[in-house]
Design a protein around this motif. Structure first.
Motif, PDB file in Angstrom:
ATOM      1  N   TYR A   1      42.447  -0.052   3.281  1.00  0.00           N
ATOM      2  CA  TYR A   1      42.416  -1.337   3.990  1.00  0.00           C
ATOM      3  C   TYR A   1      43.810  -1.666   4.489  1.00  0.00           C
ATOM      4  O   TYR A   1      44.782  -1.550   3.757  1.00  0.00           O
ATOM      5  N   ARG A   2      43.934  -2.049   5.743  1.00  0.00           N
ATOM      6  CA  ARG A   2      45.194  -2.405   6.376  1.00  0.00           C
ATOM      7  C   ARG A   2      46.265  -1.331   6.151  1.00  0.00           C
ATOM      8  O   ARG A   2      47.317  -1.587   5.573  1.00  0.00           O
TER       9      ARG A   2
ATOM     10  N   ARG B   1      54.094  -6.620  -5.641  1.00  0.00           N
ATOM     11  CA  ARG B   1      53.395  -6.310  -4.390  1.00  0.00           C
ATOM     12  C   ARG B   1      52.909  -4.871  -4.341  1.00  0.00           C
ATOM     13  O   ARG B   1      52.559  -4.356  -3.283  1.00  0.00           O
ATOM     14  N   GLY B   2      52.906  -4.201  -5.502  1.00  0.00           N
ATOM     15  CA  GLY B   2      52.406  -2.839  -5.565  1.00  0.00           C
ATOM     16  C   GLY B   2      53.496  -1.808  -5.368  1.00  0.00           C
ATOM     17  O   GLY B   2      54.675  -2.042  -5.640  1.00  0.00           O
TER      18      GLY B   2
ATOM     19  N   TYR C   1      54.867   1.111  -2.472  1.00  0.00           N
ATOM     20  CA  TYR C   1      54.662   1.260  -1.031  1.00  0.00           C
ATOM     21  C   TYR C   1      55.898   1.834  -0.342  1.00  0.00           C
ATOM     22  O   TYR C   1      56.859   2.249  -0.987  1.00  0.00           O
TER      23      TYR C   1
ATOM     24  N   ASN D   1      43.526  -9.996  -6.707  1.00  0.00           N
ATOM     25  CA  ASN D   1      44.721  -9.790  -5.892  1.00  0.00           C
ATOM     26  C   ASN D   1      44.638  -8.481  -5.114  1.00  0.00           C
ATOM     27  O   ASN D   1      43.930  -7.548  -5.507  1.00  0.00           O
ATOM     28  N   GLU D   2      45.345  -8.452  -4.001  1.00  0.00           N
ATOM     29  CA  GLU D   2      45.501  -7.215  -3.234  1.00  0.00           C
ATOM     30  C   GLU D   2      46.968  -6.815  -3.276  1.00  0.00           C
ATOM     31  O   GLU D   2      47.847  -7.638  -3.002  1.00  0.00           O
ATOM     32  N   ARG D   3      47.221  -5.562  -3.637  1.00  0.00           N
ATOM     33  CA  ARG D   3      48.582  -5.069  -3.737  1.00  0.00           C
ATOM     34  C   ARG D   3      48.699  -3.763  -2.960  1.00  0.00           C
ATOM     35  O   ARG D   3      47.720  -3.022  -2.810  1.00  0.00           O
ATOM     36  N   ASN D   4      49.901  -3.488  -2.488  1.00  0.00           N
ATOM     37  CA  ASN D   4      50.127  -2.258  -1.742  1.00  0.00           C
ATOM     38  C   ASN D   4      49.968  -1.034  -2.636  1.00  0.00           C
ATOM     39  O   ASN D   4      50.380  -1.030  -3.805  1.00  0.00           O
TER      40      ASN D   4
ATOM     41  N   GLU E   1      46.489  -1.659   1.481  1.00  0.00           N
ATOM     42  CA  GLU E   1      46.246  -2.728   0.519  1.00  0.00           C
ATOM     43  C   GLU E   1      45.031  -2.378  -0.332  1.00  0.00           C
ATOM     44  O   GLU E   1      43.964  -2.068   0.191  1.00  0.00           O
ATOM     45  N   LYS E   2      45.241  -2.437  -1.630  1.00  0.00           N
ATOM     46  CA  LYS E   2      44.173  -2.129  -2.594  1.00  0.00           C
ATOM     47  C   LYS E   2      43.787  -3.399  -3.350  1.00  0.00           C
ATOM     48  O   LYS E   2      44.648  -4.143  -3.821  1.00  0.00           O
TER      49      LYS E   2
END
Length: 403
Positions: free
Chosen positions: A174-175, A237-238, A240, A205-208, A198-199
């Motif tokens: 996603y994205r 934010r993950g 990335y 929450n969505e994180r990179n 984005e997961k």
């Protein structure tokens, strides 16, 4: 408007590390000067041509209003490594404004020469903006690419990368974005392109997260052949802004997180082990965080270029200057502190968005734009402080020669 282009000054230094490698560092200035409504940002460079003795740098205008508010992509080139052309807008990208409110911009562009097609392939991030949503206008993103043909001097139109629905271990893509990611080209012309996406997590929450795609590039179109497993981290934010290289028979991926930097390894270039935190060989944490790192790999060894804490740089935003290069122990997956060299010095401004490109195993070029706070312009009350510190929105090109 206050800027100048061309090599306005150059300095050289020679450093020896305890492993016996001599590094000669030559620092050139491509552009310098403050503007009233934007700063030059995301300046990344590649060599091109048969002898790899011609250089091209891409750069974005970043407007002083808002966060990550970019304008059109520009480029400058040199045929002799000395005289640079005036920054010129990439005209094929100038017509993506949908309206005064909604538009899309191609930025975070990483240019690299593709030897099989004899073109410069530029991968990056498509920003989708709502200009009424300030100070943060970004409402979406995608992975895109353009090419530059040095024979015809023409740029292609912007293309969007298309991916399968899921990574090899089942995460929904996603994205996706290829922004700021260093790729690796295989001998058959295929490319290994690192991607962030984005997961979604169970906590809502969505994180990179990141993965690597193996792709075909025919000189015009990138076609995804397969994608690997997702590399994830359920914090901040993950994980990335991945960048890839190959050294001997192993592939290496360096990645950004909010609190530190990580590295993962692979034998096939697609599927990676769990990432481990970057450390020095003496056990200390490297200290790079919340920004990218990139690679140089050649017969002299495996090298990482990075920023870090603890270098007398607490005054620099996120400690994003100076830029260091050091050799990596590929077995330990650790950086050798005794080989650390400053390749671009600190003058009070961040240098965290940069590129590396290796040339024929004998040298590498490193490019970056001195990133000034976007509210510091030649008309602001902060201008005297900026000048005293020495930084001036300068675009640097560092040439590192290995002996």
């Amino acid at each position: 408007m206050l800027f100048a282009w061309g090599v306005l000054g150059a300095c050289k230094s020679e450093q020896h590390n305890k492993r016996g490698t001599t590094l000669q560092v030559k620092l050139d200035t491509i552009i310098t000067g403050l503007n009233s409504d934007f700063v030059w940002s995301q300046a990344f460079a590649t060599a091109f041509g048969k002898n790899q003795n011609q250089y091209l740098v891409t750069m974005s205008k970043q407007y002083t209003e808002g966060s990550d508010n970019y304008g059109n992509l520009f480029f400058s080139s040199t045929l002799d490594g000395e005289s640079w052309s005036m920054p010129t807008a990439v005209q094929t990208l100038a017509n993506h404004h949908k309206s005064k409110r909604f538009d899309s911009i191609f930025s975070d562009v990483y240019p690299m020469w593709h030897g099989r097609s004899k073109k410069v392939l530029c991968t990056g991030k498509i920003f989708y903006y709502d200009r009424e949503q300030m100070p943060d206008p970004e409402v979406g993103r995608g992975a895109g690419y353009v090419t530059y043909d040095p024979n015809s001097l023409k740029w292609s139109k912007l293309e969007t990368l298309e991916f399968p629905m899921n990574t090899s271990n089942g995460d929904t893509i996603y994205r996706p974005s290829a922004g700021c990611s260093q790729r690796f080209d295989l001998e058959n012309g295929e490319i290994l392109l690192p991607i962030m996406f984005e997961k979604g997590w169970d906590d809502g929450n969505e994180r990179n997260a990141s993965f690597v795609a193996r792709c075909n590039f025919d000189g015009q179109k990138i076609s995804v052949i397969e994608v690997g497993n997702s590399i994830v981290m359920n914090s901040g934010r993950g994980i990335y802004e991945p960048s890839i290289t190959k050294y001997k028979d192993t592939y290496y991926l360096t990645l950004r997180t909010d609190h530190s930097a990580y590295v993962a390894v692979s034998k096939d270039g697609i599927n990676y082990d769990d990432p481990v935190e970057w450390k020095f060989t003496d056990g200390r944490v490297l200290g790079s965080y919340n920004t990218q790192q990139h690679w140089v790999s050649n017969s002299h060894g495996l090298f990482l270029v990075y920023t870090k804490r603890g270098a007398g740089n607490d005054h620099v935003f996120r400690h994003r200057a100076p830029l260091f290069m050091a050799q990596v122990d590929p077995e330990l997956l650790r950086v050798m502190p005794e080989t650390e060299t400053i390749v671009i010095p600190e003058r009070g401004a961040r240098l965290g968005n940069f590129s590396t490109y290796g040339i024929d195993g004998s040298k590498a070029i490193i490019a970056t734009a001195e990133r000034i706070e976007t509210n510091v312009t030649k008309d602001s009350t902060e201008f005297p402080k900026v000048k005293k510190l020495g930084y001036n929105n300068t675009l640097f090109l560092s040439t590192v020669s290995f002996e």
